[in-house]
Design an enzyme around this catalytic site. Structure first.
Site, PDB file in Angstrom:
ATOM      1  N   CYS A  32       0.830  -1.209   0.000  1.00 41.40           N
ATOM      2  CA  CYS A  32       0.000   0.000   0.000  1.00 41.40           C
ATOM      3  C   CYS A  32       0.867   1.262   0.000  1.00 41.40           C
ATOM      4  CB  CYS A  32      -0.915  -0.018   1.223  1.00 41.40           C
ATOM      5  SG  CYS A  32      -1.912   1.472   1.354  1.00 41.40           S
ATOM      6  N   CYS A  62      -0.460   4.156   2.123  1.00 41.98           N
ATOM      7  CA  CYS A  62      -0.302   3.983   3.578  1.00 41.98           C
ATOM      8  C   CYS A  62       1.156   4.198   3.997  1.00 41.98           C
ATOM      9  CB  CYS A  62      -0.690   2.572   4.028  1.00 41.98           C
ATOM     10  SG  CYS A  62      -2.150   1.901   3.279  1.00 41.98           S
ATOM     11  N   ASP A  63       2.093   3.649   3.236  1.00 42.25           N
ATOM     12  CA  ASP A  63       3.484   3.574   3.697  1.00 42.25           C
ATOM     13  C   ASP A  63       4.459   4.471   2.936  1.00 42.25           C
ATOM     14  OD1 ASP A  63       2.600   1.587   5.426  1.00 42.25           O
ATOM     15  OD2 ASP A  63       2.966  -0.007   3.981  1.00 42.25           O
TER      16      ASP A  63
END
Ligand code: NAP
Length: 302
Positions: free
Chosen positions: A130, A133-134
């Site tokens: 992701c 997200c990261d």
């Protein structure tokens, strides 16, 4: 007993809840992970009719708010089994047992792993599924993205805004994702396409230090020194728990056509978890409406 239990709080499940509730039925949604489904990982949704631009996270938040505004009840419990007792469907979760007149399976799909040695061990230590997200953890660093669909193309675009360098590794030289996304990437100076290549190794002991790629024609290998490796090679279904009550196709998707009926009376399905050609936000929402209205009709005829 609730009227309809919905398994999965992604776009299909939440849309189903809106339609069920607006038809006067009660709806209980179960979600075993995070609300919103896969769309929360998309930085910019720009192909949903009527919404020119919105982040996937914002889209999912609005959808949840909308469903709850109509009275949807949401429980963070993973559904482990469904028992079909005819007029009553028993839904067993990791926390309890519930009964409904009808069930809608909207379980979506999960990220497909590459299947490389130590891939799972290094998740959170350089390997990610992701980018939204990261991605921020790799600000000003070099990263690689594997995949050739819209997710990989959009992930690479997103990362190119923060990272020093982004390698986009794809096993072919033609992309499955949209041409517009490819053109946007070509215009970015810090993006390098590594085509006709497969990742053969993830390098690094305690964290990712690079990936080895192999050209599928020349057989030559090359090491890309990256600290982040984003895998975006599509999704796969997670319907094993329901194989006893609905039939699954050869890839594990729930066998169902556009009517969203499964062949088991009172059990319906919606979104990416069912057999279909086009898995998009629009088709997930469409399925949610179709499945909910079919479930309402089924209950009214009981
Ligand atoms: P996808 O379209 O299924 O693409 C998966 C990509 O990964 C393909 O390019 C495939 O290569 C590659 N791949 C699969 N298995 C592989 C393996 N074992 N090793 C190396 N490469 C592998 O998946 P997606 O990009 O996640 O998209 C899923 C759906 O969501 C699509 O319909 C997509 O259009 C949609 N989506 C839409 C948006 C948007 O509209 N904003 C954003 C993201 C996703 P091949 O091409 O060679 O098969």
């Amino acid at each position: 007993m609730v009227d309809i239990i919905i398994v999965g709080a992604g776009t299909a499940g939440l849309t189903a809840a809106i339609y069920a509730l607006r038809s006067g039925k009660s709806a209980l949604i179960f979600e075993g992970k995070a609300v919103g489904g896969q769309i929360v990982n998309t930085p910019d949704v720009e192909n949903y009719p009527g919404i020119p631009h919105m982040s996937g996270f914002e889209f999912a938040s609005h959808l949840l708010e909308q469903a709850q505004g109509f009275g949807a009840e949401l429980k963070y419990e993973a559904v482990k089994e469904i028992r079909d007792q005819g007029a009553v469907k028993v839904v067993l979760t990791d926390a309890g047992e519930y009964e409904a007149k009808a069930v809608i399976l909207a379980t979506g799909a999960k990220n497909r792993p590459l299947g490389l040695d130590r891939e799972q061990e290094l998740v959170g230590r350089g390997v990610s599924y992701c980018a939204t997200c990261d991605g921020m953890f790799y600000r000003k660093k070099d990263v690689a993205v594997a995949g050739g669909g819209n997710t990989a193309l959009e992930d690479a675009q997103f990362l190119a805004n923060y990272c020093n360098k982004v390698y986009l590794i794809h096993r072919r030289d033609a992309f499955r994702g949209e041409e517009k996304n490819v053109e946007l990437l070509k215009a970015k100076e810090n993006v390098e396409f590594v085509l006709n290549s497969n990742v053969t190794k993830i390098l690094g002991e305690k964290k990712v230090e690079g990936v080895e790629v192999k050209d599928k024609f020349s057989g030559e290998t090359r090491v890309l020194e990256v600290s982040g490796f984003f895998i975006a090679i599509g999704q796969m279904p997670a319907n094993e728990a329901f194989a006893g009550v609905v039939s699954l196709d050869e890839k594990g998707y729930i066998s169902a056509g556009e009517s969203c009926t499964t062949g088991t009376a009172g059990i319906f399905t919606a979104g990416d978890c069912r057999t279909k050609e086009v898995r998009q936000l629009t088709t997930a929402a469409s399925d949610g409406a179709v499945a909910a209205l079919a479930a309402c009709k089924y209950i009214d005829a009981m």
